[in-house]
Design a protein around this motif. Sequence first.
Motif, short mmCIF file in Angstrom:
data_model
loop_
_atom_site.label_atom_id
_atom_site.label_comp_id
_atom_site.label_asym_id
_atom_site.label_seq_id
_atom_site.Cartn_x
_atom_site.Cartn_y
_atom_site.Cartn_z
N ARG A 27 0.48 -1.17 -0.27
CA ARG A 27 -0.31 0.37 0.17
C ARG A 27 0.62 1.10 0.02
NH1 ARG A 27 -3.63 2.68 -2.27
NH2 ARG A 27 -4.87 4.10 -0.51
N ASN A 28 1.80 1.26 0.84
CA ASN A 28 2.78 2.30 1.18
C ASN A 28 3.77 2.52 -0.38
OD1 ASN A 28 4.07 3.35 3.62
ND2 ASN A 28 2.81 1.59 3.56
N ALA A 29 4.16 1.68 -1.40
CA ALA A 29 4.56 1.77 -2.14
C ALA A 29 3.44 2.23 -3.83
CB ALA A 29 5.35 0.37 -3.24
N GLU A 30 2.55 1.85 -3.65
CA GLU A 30 1.47 2.11 -4.31
C GLU A 30 0.64 3.77 -4.19
OE1 GLU A 30 -1.68 -1.93 -4.59
OE2 GLU A 30 -1.65 -0.33 -3.69
N ILE A 31 1.28 3.91 -2.89
CA ILE A 31 0.71 5.66 -2.64
C ILE A 31 1.65 6.18 -2.69
CG2 ILE A 31 0.08 7.35 -1.05
CD1 ILE A 31 -1.40 5.47 0.34
N LYS A 61 14.05 7.68 -4.04
CA LYS A 61 14.38 9.16 -3.03
C LYS A 61 12.96 9.05 -1.95
CE LYS A 61 14.80 13.36 -2.79
NZ LYS A 61 14.54 15.17 -2.82
N ILE A 62 12.05 8.63 -2.38
CA ILE A 62 10.90 8.91 -1.61
C ILE A 62 10.74 7.81 -0.28
CG2 ILE A 62 8.35 9.09 -1.03
CD1 ILE A 62 7.87 11.07 -2.51
N LEU A 63 11.32 6.52 -1.26
CA LEU A 63 11.41 5.42 -0.99
C LEU A 63 12.48 4.60 -0.03
CD1 LEU A 63 10.91 3.08 -3.87
CD2 LEU A 63 9.65 3.05 -1.81
N LYS A 64 13.92 6.02 -0.04
CA LYS A 64 14.96 5.86 1.19
C LYS A 64 14.03 6.19 2.52
CE LYS A 64 19.23 6.78 1.38
NZ LYS A 64 20.62 8.00 0.63
N GLU A 65 13.81 8.02 2.12
CA GLU A 65 13.32 8.25 3.10
C GLU A 65 12.62 7.46 3.85
OE1 GLU A 65 14.84 11.02 4.01
OE2 GLU A 65 15.67 10.16 2.54
N ARG A 66 11.63 6.96 3.31
CA ARG A 66 9.89 6.31 3.91
C ARG A 66 10.47 5.16 4.39
NH1 ARG A 66 7.10 5.64 6.92
NH2 ARG A 66 4.34 4.22 6.70
N LYS A 68 13.49 4.81 6.46
CA LYS A 68 13.88 5.89 7.70
C LYS A 68 12.59 5.69 9.06
CE LYS A 68 17.50 8.07 5.34
NZ LYS A 68 18.09 9.62 5.44
N HIS A 69 11.59 5.01 8.50
CA HIS A 69 10.29 5.91 9.00
C HIS A 69 9.98 6.68 9.38
CE1 HIS A 69 9.54 0.88 10.58
NE2 HIS A 69 11.16 0.68 10.18
N ILE A 70 10.31 7.43 8.49
CA ILE A 70 8.92 8.70 8.37
C ILE A 70 7.73 8.79 7.62
CG2 ILE A 70 9.32 11.18 7.23
CD1 ILE A 70 12.58 10.92 6.89
N PRO A 71 7.10 9.35 8.61
CA PRO A 71 5.77 9.31 8.12
C PRO A 71 5.02 9.37 6.50
CG PRO A 71 5.15 9.93 10.67
CD PRO A 71 6.70 10.06 9.32
N LEU A 72 5.22 8.40 6.46
CA LEU A 72 3.89 9.26 3.90
C LEU A 72 4.04 10.18 4.50
CD1 LEU A 72 4.42 7.15 1.94
CD2 LEU A 72 2.49 6.28 1.97
#
Length: 283
Positions: A27-31, A61-66, A68-72
């Motif tokens: 779900r995270n990757a899709e969003i 780039k966003i995947l890398k930050e995600r 790190k458990h930074i909220p989506l």
Amino acid sequence: MKKVFLRELLESGIIFLENHGIKEPRRNAEIILSHILNKPCYYIYTENLPVSPTIITAYNKILKERGKHIPLQYLLKTVNFYGYNFFIEEGVFIPRPETEILIEKAVEIYKRCLTSLSRIKILDIGTGSGNIAISLLREIKTCYAIATDISENAIKIANYNAKTNRVKSRIKFLQTDIFPPRINKFHMILSNPPYIPNFEISSLDREVGREPITALAGGDDGLNIIKKIIERADMFLYSNGFLLMEIGDKQGKDIKKMRSSLDLLTIEKDFAGIERIAVFHKK
């Protein structure tokens, strides 16, 4: 250069997030991918097209930050609440789906008790991104609001969201602690106050821990701000006014014991069956 297709890119993101312990990796990757493409999620599955290097770079780039458990929501700078879009950034509390019950209940009370009034005045305590007050203004066209927050950054974000949601002329934001400094009367007071007991803060999920502690910690028993709101709400309500407040798990029994000049009408449960919204009435 080998072509990379949409679903291949999606699957690589799912594996990356899985390996970094992110809940609901698909779900995270899709969003994330649909956000970058500016397309709905189903597009990824119906149009398996080659992806440009620019899209791949932005996605990774966003995947890398995600990872790190930074909220989506902080990464995408947006959150949908009650069907409306709100800008969000780190340092401001992220609206939750269960808080939408607060809006549903307020609209229900308006329809049942307040439709005869030409102008409805509400107070939103601890407005954060402004999601509660702004959503209610979008739902009730005769509604006008004052919204308070102790955070300067939250007030700035809420002001921006009021403009983008086209309700800026009907809302005023005040940087203050809990209630406005001057006593005004309102037909409804709404709040999602901090209600997590201090001893639970250190054990919160890593992602929740990235949100502002002032929006989470409610004192030793989690009831500090709730008590202050209940104690003073009477002064700020018209007769036949209502106080609606989100509360934490198992706090309903404590709230029922609190002395107040207001009548506790009900405590509504959320989708998980947890007592979530306390509704008070001033005769």
